[in-house]
Design a protein around this motif. Structure first.
Motif, PDB file in Angstrom:
ATOM      1  N   GLY A  30      -3.067  -7.609   2.385  1.00  0.00           N
ATOM      2  CA  GLY A  30      -4.030  -7.197   1.378  1.00  0.00           C
ATOM      3  C   GLY A  30      -5.381  -6.926   2.018  1.00  0.00           C
ATOM      4  N   LEU A  31      -6.265  -6.316   1.252  1.00  0.00           N
ATOM      5  CA  LEU A  31      -7.581  -5.959   1.790  1.00  0.00           C
ATOM      6  C   LEU A  31      -8.338  -7.160   2.320  1.00  0.00           C
ATOM      7  CD1 LEU A  31      -8.794  -3.353  -0.836  1.00  0.00           C
ATOM      8  CD2 LEU A  31      -7.997  -2.943   1.490  1.00  0.00           C
ATOM      9  N   ASP A  32      -8.282  -8.281   1.609  1.00  0.00           N
ATOM     10  CA  ASP A  32      -9.019  -9.460   2.041  1.00  0.00           C
ATOM     11  C   ASP A  32      -8.125 -10.503   2.709  1.00  0.00           C
ATOM     12  OD1 ASP A  32      -7.580 -10.425  -0.064  1.00  0.00           O
ATOM     13  OD2 ASP A  32      -9.315 -11.096  -1.224  1.00  0.00           O
ATOM     14  N   GLY A  33      -6.871 -10.151   2.938  1.00  0.00           N
ATOM     15  CA  GLY A  33      -5.941 -11.066   3.581  1.00  0.00           C
ATOM     16  C   GLY A  33      -5.282 -12.031   2.623  1.00  0.00           C
ATOM     17  N   GLU A  39      -5.839   3.886   9.395  1.00  0.00           N
ATOM     18  CA  GLU A  39      -4.665   3.553   8.623  1.00  0.00           C
ATOM     19  C   GLU A  39      -4.933   3.820   7.148  1.00  0.00           C
ATOM     20  OE1 GLU A  39      -2.872  -0.120  11.182  1.00  0.00           O
ATOM     21  OE2 GLU A  39      -4.511  -0.594   9.812  1.00  0.00           O
ATOM     22  N   CYS A  40      -3.869   4.115   6.411  1.00  0.00           N
ATOM     23  CA  CYS A  40      -4.012   4.318   4.973  1.00  0.00           C
ATOM     24  C   CYS A  40      -2.907   3.566   4.246  1.00  0.00           C
ATOM     25  CB  CYS A  40      -4.006   5.794   4.623  1.00  0.00           C
ATOM     26  SG  CYS A  40      -2.489   6.662   5.034  1.00  0.00           S
ATOM     27  N   VAL A  72      -8.296   3.802   2.836  1.00  0.00           N
ATOM     28  CA  VAL A  72      -8.385   4.178   4.244  1.00  0.00           C
ATOM     29  C   VAL A  72      -9.210   3.122   4.963  1.00  0.00           C
ATOM     30  CG1 VAL A  72      -9.090   5.960   5.886  1.00  0.00           C
ATOM     31  CG2 VAL A  72      -8.294   6.623   3.603  1.00  0.00           C
ATOM     32  N   ARG A  73      -8.708   2.675   6.109  1.00  0.00           N
ATOM     33  CA  ARG A  73      -9.448   1.700   6.914  1.00  0.00           C
ATOM     34  C   ARG A  73      -9.413   2.112   8.374  1.00  0.00           C
ATOM     35  NH1 ARG A  73      -5.588  -3.728   6.965  1.00  0.00           N
ATOM     36  NH2 ARG A  73      -3.954  -2.886   8.311  1.00  0.00           N
ATOM     37  N   SER A 131     -11.923   4.839  -0.359  1.00  0.00           N
ATOM     38  CA  SER A 131     -10.817   4.917  -1.300  1.00  0.00           C
ATOM     39  C   SER A 131     -10.963   6.245  -2.029  1.00  0.00           C
ATOM     40  CB  SER A 131     -10.910   3.748  -2.283  1.00  0.00           C
ATOM     41  OG  SER A 131     -10.054   3.943  -3.376  1.00  0.00           O
ATOM     42  N   VAL A 132      -9.884   7.000  -2.101  1.00  0.00           N
ATOM     43  CA  VAL A 132      -9.923   8.296  -2.768  1.00  0.00           C
ATOM     44  C   VAL A 132      -8.722   8.434  -3.704  1.00  0.00           C
ATOM     45  CG1 VAL A 132     -11.160   9.450  -0.888  1.00  0.00           C
ATOM     46  CG2 VAL A 132      -8.687   9.462  -0.895  1.00  0.00           C
ATOM     47  N   GLY A 133      -8.834   9.334  -4.647  1.00  0.00           N
ATOM     48  CA  GLY A 133      -7.716   9.614  -5.534  1.00  0.00           C
ATOM     49  C   GLY A 133      -6.557  10.196  -4.746  1.00  0.00           C
TER      50      GLY A 133
END
Length: 71
Positions: A8-11, A33-34, A43-44, A55-57
């Motif tokens: 996850g985004l925050d682990g 990475e996406c 996207v990170r 973050s995009v649609g």
């Protein structure tokens, strides 16, 4: 594309399947990475510790990647 970790985004949140571009420099730890989350593409960049960059649609992301492939 190369599949990456499921984190996850925050682990601690829900797992995401991050996909690494085959054009990323994996040797130096510099990867883009996406991951898909609902109707958003996350996207990170691992240079920033894997923190979310944008973050995009999903439709905008697919239009962008299609344009890149077409040159």
């Amino acid at each position: 594309m190369v599949k990456s970790d499921r984190v996850g985004l925050d682990g601690t949140g829900p797992s995401l399947t991050w996909v690494r571009s085959s054009h990323s420099n994996g040797a130096g730890g510099e990867c883009v990475e996406c991951a898909s989350e609902g109707d958003r593409i996350l996207v990170r960049d691992t240079k920033f510790g894997g923190a979310l960059v944008t973050s995009v649609g999903a439709s905008a992301w697919h239009a962008f990647t299609r344009a890149v492939r077409q040159g």
